[in-house]
Design an enzyme around this catalytic site. Structure first.
Site, mmCIF file in Angstrom:
data_model
loop_
_atom_site.group_PDB
_atom_site.id
_atom_site.type_symbol
_atom_site.label_atom_id
_atom_site.label_comp_id
_atom_site.label_asym_id
_atom_site.label_seq_id
_atom_site.Cartn_x
_atom_site.Cartn_y
_atom_site.Cartn_z
ATOM 1 N N HIS A 263 7.282 31.698 -19.804
ATOM 2 C CA HIS A 263 6.409 30.547 -20.034
ATOM 3 C C HIS A 263 4.959 30.997 -20.250
ATOM 4 C CE1 HIS A 263 9.345 27.490 -17.983
ATOM 5 N NE2 HIS A 263 9.928 28.230 -18.916
ATOM 6 N N GLU A 265 2.191 29.880 -18.835
ATOM 7 C CA GLU A 265 1.484 30.052 -17.566
ATOM 8 C C GLU A 265 1.870 31.382 -16.918
ATOM 9 O OE1 GLU A 265 2.673 25.603 -17.853
ATOM 10 O OE2 GLU A 265 3.444 27.565 -18.482
ATOM 11 N N CYS A 294 6.665 27.878 -12.640
ATOM 12 C CA CYS A 294 5.287 28.327 -12.867
ATOM 13 C C CYS A 294 4.347 27.805 -11.789
ATOM 14 C CB CYS A 294 4.810 27.890 -14.244
ATOM 15 S SG CYS A 294 5.599 28.797 -15.606
#
Length: 334
Positions: A263, A265, A294
């Protein structure tokens, strides 16, 4: 700031434009659109051909055809002069944006005729009477697709009478700029808008087939790390077939255990760690609200605030966890 120029033939718009260029303004002209068309057709660039082709383009594409084409060339970080605005629709189009002003440059016909004679063009009218007759044809037209200077003049924010020497004209222009600067409203983005727009730009680098997501981490108004979603370093990109789950377009929220993509993040935090940069005390700007996975990583990394642009369908668990950990979470839509 955008300053549009309109005025009669030989009123001094060219001198005005040159003075503004010396002040850092970039020059554009609606007539350049017409010149490009004439050049493509191999036609001579004369006053008559410019008028005829301009009317033809307005007839074909609408009365604002030239102004729209010119406005497409503008860049946000520059001041501009836009010359050769010759009807009301063009003037209104130029004035429609923020910090746009229309200036009418004029002088008595006798003075303008003498100026025209001094340039010595064979195609120019040779008498004041013929000069006035040509001008009358340009001044008012009922057809919206033709030149109608008087309509443009009526929309002007300021008027400059250029009936003396160049030095005085320059003084008038400098006073004009001073008056306009008090009305100029800088549309500088807030820090939140600035960082969120950068995060959205970072997302354009994402290689995930399902969704482009990104995050940036900021400390003391400085970006210290960025990340976008996609397959790990050194592996085949998702958009090249690297992730079976994303490339089969699995239903949102399903088969997550099969997804190879990291991801945005996650990547922002990992990139900081990879380069030995502490993110403790930082703020993260995300294009979407973080998922639960996350969220845990953000909390443990010591990030104290998360600003996100758009929601995912499932946000309750991350919101609860952020609240328990004392991490500030807020939405800021750009």
């Amino acid at each position: 700031m955008i300053i549009g120029l309109t005025g009669e033939n030989c009123a001094g718009k060219g001198i005005v434009a040159e003075h503004l260029k010396s002040k850092g303004f970039y020059y554009l002209s609606l007539s350049d659109v017409i010149r490009e068309e004439l050049a493509a057709e191999g036609k001579e660039i004369t006053r008559e051909n410019l008028i005829e082709k301009g009317n033809e383009l307005r007839e074909k594409y609408g009365p604002t055809a030239l102004s729209k084409k010119t406005l497409e060339k503008l860049e946000r970080d520059r001041n501009y002069i836009i010359d050769s605005i010759r009807n009301g629709a063009e003037a209104a189009e130029i004035k429609s944006g923020p910090n746009c002003f229309l200036i009418y440059i004029t002088a008595p016909a006798e003075i303008r005729f003498e100026r025209m004679k001094s340039r010595g063009r064979e195609s120019d009218p040779q008498t004041l009477d013929s000069f006035r007759k040509i001008e009358d044809l340009e001044m008012k037209n009922e057809e919206k697709t033709k030149q109608s200077l008087i309509e443009a003049f009526a929309l002007a924010d300021r008027k400059i009478i250029n009936d003396e020497n160049v030095e005085i004209l320059h003084e008038k222009l400098d006073h004009l700029l001073a008056s306009l600067s008090s009305e100029f409203k800088d549309d500088r983005p807030s820090w939140d808008e600035y960082f969120m727009n950068i995060a959205k730009e970072v997302a354009s680098r994402a290689n995930c087939m399902k969704r482009k997501v990104a995050a940036i981490i900021v400390k003391d108004k400085r970006i210290i790390s960025t990340g976008y979603n996609g397959t790990p370093r050194g592996t085949k990109n998702c958009n090249e077939g690297g992730c079976p789950r994303c490339n089969s377009f699995a239903k949102s929220g399903s088969r997550l255990d099969e997804c190879y993509c990291a991801h945005g993040e996650e990547n922002a935090i990992v990139q900081a760690a990879y380069h030995g940069i502490s993110v403790k005390g930082g703020t993260m700007y995300c294009t979407f609200v973080p998922c639960l996975y996350c969220t845990r990583m953000i909390i443990n990394a010591g990030i104290v605030e998360v600003v996100y642009n758009a929601d995912y369908p499932i946000t309750e668990a991350p919101e609860n966890l952020f609240r328990q950990a004392g991490v500030k979470l807020r939405k800021m839509k750009v």
